[in-house]
Design a protein around this motif. Structure first.
Motif, PDB file in Angstrom:
ATOM      1  N   ASP A 730       3.063  23.111  18.967  1.00 49.71           N
ATOM      2  CA  ASP A 730       4.094  24.035  19.464  1.00 49.71           C
ATOM      3  C   ASP A 730       4.892  24.617  18.308  1.00 49.71           C
ATOM      4  OD1 ASP A 730       3.433  23.732  22.063  1.00 49.71           O
ATOM      5  OD2 ASP A 730       5.039  22.276  22.532  1.00 49.71           O
ATOM      6  N   LYS A 733       3.152  27.262  16.649  1.00 51.87           N
ATOM      7  CA  LYS A 733       3.224  28.509  17.442  1.00 51.87           C
ATOM      8  C   LYS A 733       4.524  29.260  17.115  1.00 51.87           C
ATOM      9  CE  LYS A 733       2.610  29.333  22.289  1.00 51.87           C
ATOM     10  NZ  LYS A 733       2.516  28.595  23.561  1.00 51.87           N
ATOM     11  N   LYS A 736       4.182  30.822  13.709  1.00 48.63           N
ATOM     12  CA  LYS A 736       3.297  31.985  13.714  1.00 48.63           C
ATOM     13  C   LYS A 736       4.042  33.203  14.302  1.00 48.63           C
ATOM     14  CE  LYS A 736      -1.294  33.347  15.338  1.00 48.63           C
ATOM     15  NZ  LYS A 736      -1.273  33.905  16.676  1.00 48.63           N
ATOM     16  N   SER A 737       4.674  32.985  15.417  1.00 46.16           N
ATOM     17  CA  SER A 737       5.386  34.100  16.066  1.00 46.16           C
ATOM     18  C   SER A 737       6.508  34.611  15.165  1.00 46.16           C
ATOM     19  CB  SER A 737       6.011  33.649  17.371  1.00 46.16           C
ATOM     20  OG  SER A 737       5.029  33.176  18.214  1.00 46.16           O
ATOM     21  N   CYS A 779       9.530  31.200  21.604  1.00 44.82           N
ATOM     22  CA  CYS A 779      10.090  30.124  20.781  1.00 44.82           C
ATOM     23  C   CYS A 779      11.121  29.246  21.479  1.00 44.82           C
ATOM     24  CB  CYS A 779      10.712  30.706  19.514  1.00 44.82           C
ATOM     25  SG  CYS A 779       9.504  31.624  18.535  1.00 44.82           S
TER      26      CYS A 779
END
Ligand code: ATP
Ligand code: MG
Length: 839
Positions: A730, A733, A736-737, A779
Motif C-alpha cells: 500500500d 502505491k 507511486k501516485s 492515498c
C-alpha cells in the motif's frame, strides 16, 4: 392580509404597518420614512416620491406637488383659483368641471384628475408597504383632514380604488393621532369614571387642526374639532419667500416671481432656513449660488425678525384652541394634556402660543411626523380580522351640521330637517319615516355654509324610487335610512316601503310589528357601528339617538304613531319592500370612468416597470464599460495582448460615446445585446486573470498533499513506529501516485511558466483540484489507516501520559492524531523534497 396605515400628507406621506412586533413606520427605497407627495411625469415614465422631488426644479412644469387640497373641488372653486398662480404646473378644467392637472407624459399632453394623481402616490406607498411586508397590500386605512367635506372624502376614496387599495376607513388625522396616543395608555380612567380630556394639535404643511377627545379605558370619543384650513408650514415659508423676493429684487435687481424655477429654488431654501430658525435664534445666512442670471445672492434672517413677520399667522393659532374648548364646554383646567404633532409645531413660537393658551407645557410624547400613520395602522389592525388588537372603540364626530330638504306635498313647498347636528357622533345611522304616494327626492346639504371651508354646501340628491300608494290609495309609509359612514361620508343608504295588509278594514294598522322590524333594523345599524364602537358603552347612547326620527311635517296626516299600544291588535300584516335609490353626488366619478382610471393606472405601473428594466439594462452596459476600462489598465493589463487591449479599449470608448448619442434611448434588448458583445471580448481576459489568481493556490495545495504523502512514505521506510501497521504494498502505491502527481505538477508548472499570461492557461485551477482529489482518494485510505489497538496485560498498564493520547482509551483510535494532522499543513519534511515552482 395586510394591515397598513397611510398618512396622506400635503407635503409628505408616511406608511405604517402592523406586524407581530407592533406598529412600525416603514422606510422607502431611499431608507427614508417620509415619502414626498410628489409625482414627476417624464417622456418614458413617472417618478413618484423622492425621485420626483428631485425633479421639482429640473422638470418644473411636469412635476406635481401640493395637490392634496384639490380633492373634490371644481376648477372654478375660489381655493383652486387662488392656488393656481403659485404652481409651476398647470391646472385645467376637466369636462366634469372638476380640477385637472396637465402634464407632458410619454411625450403627450395629458390631463389627469386629482384622484389619479393621488392614486399614483398611493401606488408608490402601496409598493413601499409591499416591499416591507413581502406580500401584496390591499387593505389599508388612509387619513384625511378632519375638516374634509363629503366631496373631498369621496374623491380620496376613489383615489384609493385607483391604486388598487381597499380602504377600510378614511380616518380623520387628529383622530388617528388620538388613537395612537390612547391605545397604549394603561392608566386611563375606568368607564364609570370621569374621562381624561386630551387636546390634539396637528399643524402640518397646509393646515392646522385641533381636536379634544375624552378617554376612558378602551375607548375614545372625539368631543369637538376646530381648524384653520390654510394655516400651515407653507404659509410661514411664504413669508420668507416674500421677504427675500423683495430684498433680492432690490439688492440685485431681480424679478424673481417672473421665473418659476428661481421661485421654486427660493421656496426650498426658505423652508430650510425656517427649519434652521426653529433650532437657532442667531443670525442665519441665506445664500444661493447662480440664483438668476448667474448671480449669487445672499442675505440674512433671524428668529425674532421672522416672528415679527409671522405675527398675523401666529395670531391664528389661538382661535381653534378656544373653539374646541367652547364646543366641548370644557375649561382649560379640564384638559389633562395637550399633545402636539405635525412638522410646523416645531416652530418654537407656535408651541409657545399653544402652551400659553392652555397654561401648561405641551406634550411631545408622540412622534410628530409619524403619529398619524401609526394611528391609521392601528385602526387598520382593529378593523382587520387578521389581527388581534386590544379592544379600543373610537367615536368620531360629524364636523358640520347636515340637513335634508324635500318637497312636501302637504305643505306645498320645501321642507327641511337637520338630521345630524354639529358634533354628532359618527359613524351613525338614523331612520326617517315619510308618507308618500310617489317617488320623491331628498336633498342633503350642509346647513351651515358659513362654517364650511368649501364653497358648495350641497352634498347630494337622493331619489327614492318606486314609491306607490297603499292599495286604498292612501300614502305609503316609507322608511329611509340616512347615515354617516365609517369614512365620514353621508348617504341615504336604504329605503323601504311598508305595505300594510289589513285583515279588517275597520281595524287600525298594527304598529308593534313595524316597531319590531324597525328595532331589528336599528339593531343592524348598531351592529355596523360596533366595529368601531364598543358595544356596552355605545349602546345606551346610540339607542336614544338611533330611534326612528319621525318627520313632523304636516303631510304625515295619516300617521298612526300615536296609537296607544294596547289598541294595536294582531289583525294586520305588514311587509317591507326595499326601494331603489338613485344618487346624484357632487363631483363623483362615474363607475365607468373609475374603471378606466384603474386600467390606466395599471398601464402606467407596467410602463414604469418596463422603463426601469430598460434603464437597468442600460446602466449595466455603462457600468461594464467603466469597470472594464479601469481594469484593462490595472489588474487585467498582463492578461491581454497590447493589440487586443487597444482594440478593446477602443470598443469600450465607442460604446461610451454610443451611450450618450445613438444609444441613449434604445430598447432594453439592444442594451442586453451590447453587453453580451462586450462580454465576449472581456470574459476571456477576466477568466485568465481569475485563473492566475486561483492557479498558484491550487498548485500549492497539491504540493502540500504531495509533501505530506512523501513524508509518510519516508517515515514508513525509516521504520517509524507510527506507521509500522501499514502494508508495504500500500505504501508503495502511495509513493507511486505521489511521484506521478509530482511529475504531473512539475510538467504543468513548467509549461504554464513558459506560456504568456495573455493566452489561455495550459491548466485550469479546476483541473488541479481534480488532480488533488484523485491523489487523496488513492492515498488517504492508506496513510490514515488506524493503528490496531494493543491490549496490554493489566499489570503493565502505565498511568496516562499527561499530554498524550492513551492507547486503547477513548473512542478515537491512536492513529487519529496523525490522520488529522495530515489534513492540515504537515511540519516540514526532514528529507529534502522535490523542488516546486509555484507561479
Ligand atoms: P398636512 O398635514 O398639511 O397635510 P404634512 O402632513 O405633509 O401636511 P407635516 O409633515 O406634518 O405636513 O409638516 C411639514 C411642515 O412642517 C413643513 O412646512 C415643514 O417645513 C415643517 N417643518 C418640519 N420641521 C420643521 C422645523 N424643525 N421647524 C419648522 N418647521 C418645520
Ligand atoms: Mg399631516
Amino acid at each position: 392580509m395586510s394591515v397598513v396605515g397611510i398618512d396622506l400628507g400635503f407635503q409628505s406621506c408616511y406608511v405604517a404597518v402592523a406586524r407581530a412586533g407592533g406598529i412600525e413606520t416603514i422606510a422607502n427605497e431611499y431608507s427614508d420614512r417620509s415619502t414626498p407627495s410628489c409625482i414627476s411625469f417624464g417622456p418614458k415614465n413617472r417618478s413618484i416620491g423622492a425621485a420626483a422631488k428631485s425633479q421639482v426644479i429640473s422638470n418644473a412644469k411636469n412635476t406635481v406637488q401640493s395637490f392634496k387640497r384639490f380633492h373634490g373641488r371644481a376648477f372654478s372653486d375660489p381655493f383652486v383659483q387662488a392656488e393656481k398662480a403659485s404652481l409651476a404646473y398647470e391646472l385645467v378644467q376637466l369636462p366634469t368641471g372638476s380640477t385637472g392637472i396637465k402634464a407632458m407624459y410619454m411625450e403627450e399632453e395629458r390631463n389627469f384628475t386629482i384622484e389619479q394623481v393621488t392614486g399614483m402616490l398611493l401606488t408608490k406607498l402601496k409598493e413601499t408597504a409591499e416591499n416591507a411586508l413581502k406580500k401584496p397590500v390591499v387593505d389599508c386605512v388612509v387619513s384625511v383632514p378632519s375638516f374634509y367635506t363629503d366631496a373631498e372624502r369621496r374623491s380620496v376614496m376613489d383615489a384609493t380604488q385607483i391604486a388598487g387599495l381597499n380602504c377600510l376607513r378614511l380616518i380623520n388625522e387628529t383622530t388617528a393621532v388620538a388613537l395612537a396616543y390612547g391605545i397604549y395608555k394603561q392608566d386611563l380612567p375606568a368607564l364609570e369614571e370621569k374621562p381624561r380630556n386630551v387636546v390634539f394639535v396637528d399643524m402640518g404643511h397646509s393646515a392646522y387642526q385641533v381636536s379634544v377627545c375624552a378617554f376612558n379605558k378602551g375607548k375614545l370619543k372625539v368631543l369637538a374639532t376646530a381648524f384653520d384650513t390654510t394655516l400651515g408650514g407653507r404659509k410661514f415659508d411664504d413669508m420668507l419667500v416674500e421677504y427675500f423676493c423683495e430684498e433680492f429684487g432690490k439688492k440685485y435687481k431681480l424679478d424673481i416671481r417672473s421665473k418659476i424655477r428661481a421661485l421654486l429654488r427660493l421656496s426650498q431654501e426658505c423652508e430650510k432656513l425656517k427649519k434652521l430658525m426653529s433650532a437657532n435664534a442667531s443670525d442665519l445666512p441665506m445664500n444661493i449660488e447662480c440664483f438668476m442670471n448667474d448671480i449669487d445672492v445672499s442675505g440674512t434672517m433671524n428668529r425674532s425678525k421672522f416672528l415679527e413677520m409671522c405675527d398675523g399667522l401666529l395670531a391664528r393659532v389661538e382661535p381653534p384652541l378656544r373653539s374646541v374648548l367652547e364646543q366641548a364646554k370644557l375649561k382649560k383646567e379640564d384638559i389633562y394634556a395637550v399633545e402636539i404633532v405635525g412638522g410646523t409645531t416645531r416652530i418654537p413660537a407656535v408651541k409657545e402660543k399653544i402652551s400659553k393658551f392652555f397654561g401648561k407645557e405641551v406634550s411631545t410624547t408622540l412622534n410628530a411626523d409619524e403619529a398619524v400613520a401609526r394611528g391609521c395602522a392601528l385602526q387598520c389592525a382593529i378593523l382587520s380580522p387578521a389581527f388581534k388588537v386590544r379592544e379600543f372603540s373610537i367615536t368620531d364626530l360629524i364636523p358640520y351640521p347636515i340637513s335634508l330638504r324635500w318637497n312636501s306635498p302637504a305643505e306645498e313647498g320645501l321642507s327641511d330637517c337637520e338630521v345630524f347636528p354639529k358634533n354628532h357622533a359618527s359613524p351613525f345611522s338614523k331612520v326617517l319615516t315619510f308618507y308618500r304616494k310617489e317617488p320623491f327626492t331628498l336633498e342633503a346639504y350642509y346647513s351651515c355654509p358659513k362654517e364650511l371651508p368649501y364653497p358648495d354646501p350641497a352634498i347630494a340628491h337622493f331619489l327614492v324610487q318606486k314609491v306607490t300608494p297603499q292599495t286604498d290609495g292612501s300614502s305609503s309609509k316609507v322608511k329611509v335610512k340616512v347615515r354617516v359612514n365609517i369614512h365620514g361620508i353621508f348617504s341615504v343608504s336604504s329605503a323601504s316601503l311598508v305595505e300594510v295588509h289589513k285583515s279588517d278594514e275597520n281595524e287600525e294598522p298594527m304598529e308593534t310589528d313595524q316597531h319590531a322590524k324597525e328595532e331589528e333594523k336599528m339593531q343592524v345599524d348598531q351592529e355596523e357601528q360596533q366595529k368601531t364602537e364598543e358595544q356596552q358603552q355605545a349602546q345606551p347612547e346610540n339607542k336614544a339617538e338611533s330611534e326612528e326620527m319621525e318627520t313632523t311635517q304636516a303631510d304625515l296626516k295619516d300617521k298612526k304613531v300615536d296609537q296607544p299600544p294596547q289598541a294595536k291588535k294582531a289583525k294586520v300584516k305588514t311587509t317591507t319592500v326595499d326601494l331603489p335609490i338613485e344618487n346624484q353626488l357632487v363631483w363623483q366619478i362615474g363607475k365607468d370612468m373609475l374603471n378606466l382610471f384603474i386600467e390606466n393606472e395599471g398601464k402606467m405601473i407596467m410602463q414604469d416597470k418596463l422603463e426601469k428594466e430598460r434603464n437597468d439594462a442600460k446602466n449595466a452596459v455603462e457600468e461594464y464599460v467603466y469597470d472594464m476600462r479601469d481594469k484593462l489598465c490595472g489588474v487585467y493589463e498582463k492578461f491581454v495582448s497590447e493589440d487586443d487591449r487597444n482594440s478593446f479599449t477602443l470598443k469600450l470608448e465607442d460604446t461610451e460615446n454610443w451611450l450618450y448619442e445613438d444609444g441613449e434611448d434604445q430598447p432594453k434588448q439592444i442594451y442586453i445585446d451590447k453587453l453580451a458583445e462586450l462580454k465576449a471580448l472581456g470574459q476571456p481576459i477576466q477568466a485568465r486573470y481569475q485563473e492566475s489568481e486561483e492557479r498558484p493556490k491550487a498548485f500549492e495545495e497539491l504540493g502540500k498533499h504531495i509533501q505530506q504523502y512523501m513524508k509518510t512514505v519516508l517515515a514508513f521506510k525509516a521504520k517509524d513506529e507510527q506507521y509500522d501497521h501499514l502494508d508495504e504494498a500500500d505504501v508503495a502505491k502511495v509513493e507511486k501516485s505521489t511521484n506521478e502527481a509530482t511529475e504531473w505538477m512539475n510538467n504543468h508548472l513548467n509549461l504554464q511558466n513558459k506560456r504568456s499570461l495573455t493566452l489561455d492557461p495550459v491548466i485550469k485551477a479546476k483541473d488541479i483540484q481534480a488532480k488533488i482529489k484523485e491523489l487523496t482518494s488513492i492515498c488517504n485510505p492508506i496513510v490514515r489507516k488506524p493503528k490496531p489497538k494493543v491490549e496490554l496485560p493489566k499489570e503493565e498498564q502505565k498511568p496516562p501520559e499527561p499530554n498524550g493520547p492513551v492507547d486503547g482509551q477513548g473512542e478515537g483510535s491512536t492513529a487519529a492524531p496523525t490522520a488529522e494532522q495530515s489534513a492540515d499543513a504537515p511540519p516540514a519534511a526532514e528529507k529534502k523534497l522535490p523542488e516546486m515552482d509555484i507561479d
